[in-house]
Design a protein around this motif. Structure first.
Motif, PDB file in Angstrom:
ATOM      1  N   ASN A 190     -43.787  23.191  16.273  1.00  0.00           N
ATOM      2  CA  ASN A 190     -43.219  23.979  15.175  1.00  0.00           C
ATOM      3  C   ASN A 190     -42.930  23.103  13.952  1.00  0.00           C
ATOM      4  N   GLY A 191     -43.825  22.157  13.686  1.00  0.00           N
ATOM      5  CA  GLY A 191     -43.720  21.321  12.497  1.00  0.00           C
ATOM      6  C   GLY A 191     -42.797  20.121  12.614  1.00  0.00           C
ATOM      7  N   ALA A 192     -42.238  19.869  13.776  1.00  0.00           N
ATOM      8  CA  ALA A 192     -41.346  18.721  13.975  1.00  0.00           C
ATOM      9  C   ALA A 192     -41.763  17.999  15.256  1.00  0.00           C
ATOM     10  N   PRO A 193     -41.352  16.733  15.418  1.00  0.00           N
ATOM     11  CA  PRO A 193     -41.728  16.016  16.636  1.00  0.00           C
ATOM     12  C   PRO A 193     -41.128  16.644  17.892  1.00  0.00           C
ATOM     13  N   GLY A 194     -41.949  16.748  18.912  1.00  0.00           N
ATOM     14  CA  GLY A 194     -41.528  17.232  20.213  1.00  0.00           C
ATOM     15  C   GLY A 194     -42.346  16.519  21.272  1.00  0.00           C
ATOM     16  N   ILE A 195     -42.104  16.834  22.521  1.00  0.00           N
ATOM     17  CA  ILE A 195     -42.793  16.183  23.627  1.00  0.00           C
ATOM     18  C   ILE A 195     -43.553  17.246  24.419  1.00  0.00           C
ATOM     19  N   VAL A 196     -44.806  16.959  24.698  1.00  0.00           N
ATOM     20  CA  VAL A 196     -45.608  17.838  25.542  1.00  0.00           C
ATOM     21  C   VAL A 196     -45.861  17.106  26.856  1.00  0.00           C
ATOM     22  N   ALA A 197     -45.498  17.744  27.958  1.00  0.00           N
ATOM     23  CA  ALA A 197     -45.742  17.198  29.293  1.00  0.00           C
ATOM     24  C   ALA A 197     -46.954  17.894  29.879  1.00  0.00           C
ATOM     25  N   ARG A 198     -47.859  17.107  30.453  1.00  0.00           N
ATOM     26  CA  ARG A 198     -49.063  17.651  31.074  1.00  0.00           C
ATOM     27  C   ARG A 198     -49.237  17.052  32.467  1.00  0.00           C
ATOM     28  N   ARG A 199     -49.812  17.844  33.327  1.00  0.00           N
ATOM     29  CA  ARG A 199     -50.203  17.378  34.654  1.00  0.00           C
ATOM     30  C   ARG A 199     -51.609  17.914  34.893  1.00  0.00           C
ATOM     31  N   ASP A 200     -52.528  17.000  35.204  1.00  0.00           N
ATOM     32  CA  ASP A 200     -53.932  17.381  35.413  1.00  0.00           C
ATOM     33  C   ASP A 200     -54.497  18.133  34.212  1.00  0.00           C
ATOM     34  N   GLY A 201     -54.091  17.713  33.006  1.00  0.00           N
ATOM     35  CA  GLY A 201     -54.609  18.305  31.781  1.00  0.00           C
ATOM     36  C   GLY A 201     -53.983  19.621  31.367  1.00  0.00           C
ATOM     37  N   THR A 202     -53.078  20.141  32.176  1.00  0.00           N
ATOM     38  CA  THR A 202     -52.439  21.422  31.883  1.00  0.00           C
ATOM     39  C   THR A 202     -51.000  21.185  31.418  1.00  0.00           C
ATOM     40  N   ALA A 203     -50.626  21.804  30.314  1.00  0.00           N
ATOM     41  CA  ALA A 203     -49.254  21.670  29.816  1.00  0.00           C
ATOM     42  C   ALA A 203     -48.281  22.285  30.809  1.00  0.00           C
ATOM     43  N   THR A 204     -47.250  21.518  31.161  1.00  0.00           N
ATOM     44  CA  THR A 204     -46.225  22.001  32.090  1.00  0.00           C
ATOM     45  C   THR A 204     -44.885  22.208  31.402  1.00  0.00           C
ATOM     46  N   ALA A 205     -44.709  21.587  30.232  1.00  0.00           N
ATOM     47  CA  ALA A 205     -43.455  21.768  29.493  1.00  0.00           C
ATOM     48  C   ALA A 205     -43.616  21.269  28.062  1.00  0.00           C
ATOM     49  N   VAL A 206     -42.834  21.861  27.179  1.00  0.00           N
ATOM     50  CA  VAL A 206     -42.687  21.392  25.806  1.00  0.00           C
ATOM     51  C   VAL A 206     -41.200  21.177  25.597  1.00  0.00           C
ATOM     52  N   VAL A 207     -40.849  19.999  25.080  1.00  0.00           N
ATOM     53  CA  VAL A 207     -39.454  19.597  24.941  1.00  0.00           C
ATOM     54  C   VAL A 207     -39.163  19.274  23.480  1.00  0.00           C
ATOM     55  N   VAL A 208     -38.079  19.837  22.961  1.00  0.00           N
ATOM     56  CA  VAL A 208     -37.631  19.524  21.601  1.00  0.00           C
ATOM     57  C   VAL A 208     -36.133  19.238  21.663  1.00  0.00           C
ATOM     58  N   ALA A 209     -35.733  18.132  21.065  1.00  0.00           N
ATOM     59  CA  ALA A 209     -34.321  17.751  21.053  1.00  0.00           C
ATOM     60  C   ALA A 209     -33.817  17.718  19.618  1.00  0.00           C
ATOM     61  N   SER A 210     -32.524  17.980  19.462  1.00  0.00           N
ATOM     62  CA  SER A 210     -31.914  17.867  18.136  1.00  0.00           C
ATOM     63  C   SER A 210     -30.819  16.808  18.195  1.00  0.00           C
TER      64      SER A 210
END
Length: 124
Positions: A83-103
């Motif tokens: 959403n236009g700001a830094p975040g973390i994408v977690a993947r396992r076997d090429g598939t996204a398992t989570a998206v994390v955004v902290a403030s």
């Protein structure tokens, strides 16, 4: 004055995201806790996947976050634009398992939002 504050907030956000990604990569809840600081809330949208944390985990936000993201072996974490700001994408076997955004900033995060709902991760 406002622009200077916005630049500082963007810089703090980017530093927090990078530090959190590194700490999460270790799978060490203590390392994650040091990055987040006290008083942080973790909000998880897991949809109907059954990723419900026990009361002990919800009392420890860093452990909750580590459990939701799963074991570090075989998991890839990357800082990406969310959403236009830094975040973390977690993947396992090429598939996204989570998206994390902290403030907040390193050592003083306010909230960490985690989307682990597979229905919402299809586009990642």
């Amino acid at each position: 004055m406002r622009e200077r504050r916005r630049r500082r907030e963007r810089r703090d956000h980017a530093r927090l995201t990078a530090a959190l990604c590194e700490a999460l990569g270790t799978g060490d809840a203590c390392a994650v806790a040091r990055v987040l600081g006290p008083g942080v809330r973790v909000v998880v949208d897991a949809g109907g996947t059954g990723l419900r944390a026990s009361p002990a985990l919800t009392a420890d936000p860093a452990a909750h976050l580590v459990v939701v993201l799963g074991r570090p072996d075989g998991r890839e974490l990357a800082v990406r634009s969310v959403n236009g700001a830094p975040g973390i994408v977690a993947r396992r076997d090429g598939t996204a398992t989570a998206v994390v955004v902290a403030s907040g900033r390193v050592g003083a995060a306010a909230v960490v939002w985690v989307v682990a709902n597979p229905d919402k991760l299809r586009e990642w």
